[in-house]
Design a protein around this motif. Sequence first.
Motif, PDB file in Angstrom:
ATOM      1  N   UNK A 150     -13.780   5.362  -6.531  1.00 33.82           N
ATOM      2  CA  UNK A 150     -13.145   4.231  -7.193  1.00 33.82           C
ATOM      3  C   UNK A 150     -11.771   4.600  -7.736  1.00 33.82           C
ATOM      4  N   UNK A 151     -10.936   3.589  -7.837  1.00 32.98           N
ATOM      5  CA  UNK A 151      -9.693   3.683  -8.586  1.00 32.98           C
ATOM      6  C   UNK A 151      -9.490   2.330  -9.264  1.00 32.98           C
ATOM      7  N   UNK A 152      -9.505   2.338 -10.573  1.00 32.33           N
ATOM      8  CA  UNK A 152      -9.371   1.119 -11.361  1.00 32.33           C
ATOM      9  C   UNK A 152     -10.367   0.042 -10.902  1.00 32.33           C
ATOM     10  N   UNK A 153      -9.885  -1.085 -10.392  1.00 35.96           N
ATOM     11  CA  UNK A 153     -10.752  -2.212 -10.050  1.00 35.96           C
ATOM     12  C   UNK A 153     -11.291  -2.143  -8.622  1.00 35.96           C
ATOM     13  N   UNK A 154     -11.005  -1.055  -7.910  1.00 40.26           N
ATOM     14  CA  UNK A 154     -11.259  -1.026  -6.475  1.00 40.26           C
ATOM     15  C   UNK A 154     -12.185   0.116  -6.074  1.00 40.26           C
ATOM     16  N   UNK A 155     -12.992  -0.155  -5.056  1.00 40.46           N
ATOM     17  CA  UNK A 155     -14.036   0.767  -4.632  1.00 40.46           C
ATOM     18  C   UNK A 155     -13.989   0.969  -3.122  1.00 40.46           C
ATOM     19  N   UNK A 156     -14.387   2.159  -2.701  1.00 42.74           N
ATOM     20  CA  UNK A 156     -14.464   2.447  -1.273  1.00 42.74           C
ATOM     21  C   UNK A 156     -15.566   1.642  -0.596  1.00 42.74           C
ATOM     22  N   UNK A 157     -16.450   1.041  -1.396  1.00 42.16           N
ATOM     23  CA  UNK A 157     -17.520   0.215  -0.838  1.00 42.16           C
ATOM     24  C   UNK A 157     -17.108  -1.244  -0.665  1.00 42.16           C
ATOM     25  N   UNK A 158     -15.927  -1.589  -1.114  1.00 41.49           N
ATOM     26  CA  UNK A 158     -15.433  -2.954  -0.983  1.00 41.49           C
ATOM     27  C   UNK A 158     -14.594  -3.097   0.283  1.00 41.49           C
ATOM     28  N   UNK A 159     -14.668  -4.257   0.889  1.00 40.35           N
ATOM     29  CA  UNK A 159     -13.761  -4.593   1.980  1.00 40.35           C
ATOM     30  C   UNK A 159     -12.543  -5.260   1.343  1.00 40.35           C
ATOM     31  N   UNK A 160     -11.377  -4.637   1.493  1.00 43.11           N
ATOM     32  CA  UNK A 160     -10.193  -5.024   0.727  1.00 43.11           C
ATOM     33  C   UNK A 160      -9.076  -5.501   1.648  1.00 43.11           C
ATOM     34  N   UNK A 161      -8.489  -6.639   1.294  1.00 41.85           N
ATOM     35  CA  UNK A 161      -7.304  -7.157   1.974  1.00 41.85           C
ATOM     36  C   UNK A 161      -6.130  -7.092   1.009  1.00 41.85           C
ATOM     37  N   UNK A 162      -5.088  -6.371   1.395  1.00 34.71           N
ATOM     38  CA  UNK A 162      -3.860  -6.268   0.603  1.00 34.71           C
ATOM     39  C   UNK A 162      -2.780  -7.076   1.300  1.00 34.71           C
ATOM     40  N   UNK A 163      -2.182  -8.030   0.596  1.00 34.05           N
ATOM     41  CA  UNK A 163      -1.189  -8.893   1.230  1.00 34.05           C
ATOM     42  C   UNK A 163       0.203  -8.621   0.681  1.00 34.05           C
ATOM     43  N   UNK A 164       1.193  -8.896   1.528  1.00 33.38           N
ATOM     44  CA  UNK A 164       2.608  -8.764   1.157  1.00 33.38           C
ATOM     45  C   UNK A 164       2.928  -7.390   0.582  1.00 33.38           C
ATOM     46  N   UNK A 165       2.430  -6.357   1.246  1.00 32.60           N
ATOM     47  CA  UNK A 165       2.794  -4.998   0.867  1.00 32.60           C
ATOM     48  C   UNK A 165       4.290  -4.792   1.109  1.00 32.60           C
ATOM     49  N   UNK A 166       4.931  -4.007   0.256  1.00 33.59           N
ATOM     50  CA  UNK A 166       6.344  -3.685   0.438  1.00 33.59           C
ATOM     51  C   UNK A 166       6.484  -2.452   1.314  1.00 33.59           C
ATOM     52  N   UNK A 167       6.511  -1.283   0.675  1.00 35.32           N
ATOM     53  CA  UNK A 167       6.584  -0.032   1.440  1.00 35.32           C
ATOM     54  C   UNK A 167       5.199   0.564   1.693  1.00 35.32           C
ATOM     55  N   UNK A 168       4.168  -0.219   1.443  1.00 30.18           N
ATOM     56  CA  UNK A 168       2.767   0.160   1.667  1.00 30.18           C
ATOM     57  C   UNK A 168       2.325   1.313   0.766  1.00 30.18           C
ATOM     58  N   UNK A 169       2.984   1.458  -0.371  1.00 31.05           N
ATOM     59  CA  UNK A 169       2.605   2.537  -1.288  1.00 31.05           C
ATOM     60  C   UNK A 169       1.340   2.205  -2.074  1.00 31.05           C
ATOM     61  N   UNK A 170       1.070   0.916  -2.325  1.00 35.91           N
ATOM     62  CA  UNK A 170      -0.168   0.569  -3.021  1.00 35.91           C
ATOM     63  C   UNK A 170      -1.363   0.840  -2.114  1.00 35.91           C
ATOM     64  N   UNK A 171      -1.262   0.421  -0.866  1.00 33.85           N
ATOM     65  CA  UNK A 171      -2.327   0.698   0.098  1.00 33.85           C
ATOM     66  C   UNK A 171      -2.542   2.197   0.245  1.00 33.85           C
ATOM     67  N   UNK A 172      -1.453   2.939   0.293  1.00 38.59           N
ATOM     68  CA  UNK A 172      -1.535   4.393   0.429  1.00 38.59           C
ATOM     69  C   UNK A 172      -2.218   5.022  -0.778  1.00 38.59           C
ATOM     70  N   UNK A 173      -1.933   4.497  -1.957  1.00 39.22           N
ATOM     71  CA  UNK A 173      -2.561   4.994  -3.180  1.00 39.22           C
ATOM     72  C   UNK A 173      -4.075   4.802  -3.134  1.00 39.22           C
ATOM     73  N   UNK A 174      -4.518   3.610  -2.738  1.00 38.70           N
ATOM     74  CA  UNK A 174      -5.956   3.351  -2.653  1.00 38.70           C
ATOM     75  C   UNK A 174      -6.609   4.254  -1.608  1.00 38.70           C
TER      76      UNK A 174
END
Length: 223
Positions: free
Chosen positions: A13-37
């Motif tokens: 887990x990291x904050x509100x997000x879990x590896x067990x969740x199916x996650x959609x990230x929209x309007x990423x900029x440099x994709x650093x948030x996705x990379x962090x997760x």
Amino acid sequence: MEAAIADTKREKRIMHYSSNQKILLVSEGNFSFASCLAKAFGSAKNMVATSLDSRESVLAKYSNAAPRNLRKLKDMGCVILYEVDVHTMRQHPLLVDQLFDRIVFNFPHAGFFFMENQKSQIKLHQDLVRRFFTSACEMLTERGEVHVTHKTSYPFSKWEIVKLANEVALYLVEEAPFSRGDYPGYLNKRGSGKKCNRTFPVGLCSTYKFAKLPLLEFSDNSI
């Protein structure tokens, strides 16, 4: 060996997000948030990350970080989609039949057309968020949540995020304080204009969590 296999399947887990969740990230900029997760999970196989820009535009706008982030995400199994409009994303051929546990939109912004405190600019932002909610609502699992991270100070408070969500039958589960430091490596970007690759001070902001039903048990601990 069995212990090692079991460890790889353990929830991360990291904050509100879990590896067990199916996650959609929209309007990423440099994709650093996705990379962090992905780094926190040790995998990105549970994630779909999208950008409104084309791949060529992403690489040109964020040349200092996007190539590295995209390579990392691809190697870790993330599905990366370009030219995805949040207004029509539910009709995308690779998203049309998918449902998600978390749909995340960090710092939505309709572009720089007027001053931020002008009604015309606020209406543009509201239209963007309203249409995003309409699409996202149809892409949630039964206990899924839509997360929008947004500034809470004036004039951003005038967007009335909660009211916009209620219009499409999404209800506030929680408003959680947001700190960029909780997401190592994440850099928010302006996204458009000549200064598109510049970050901006987030100031006071929150992650608003919405669900289809007004039940508090649908918080991030439920999945």
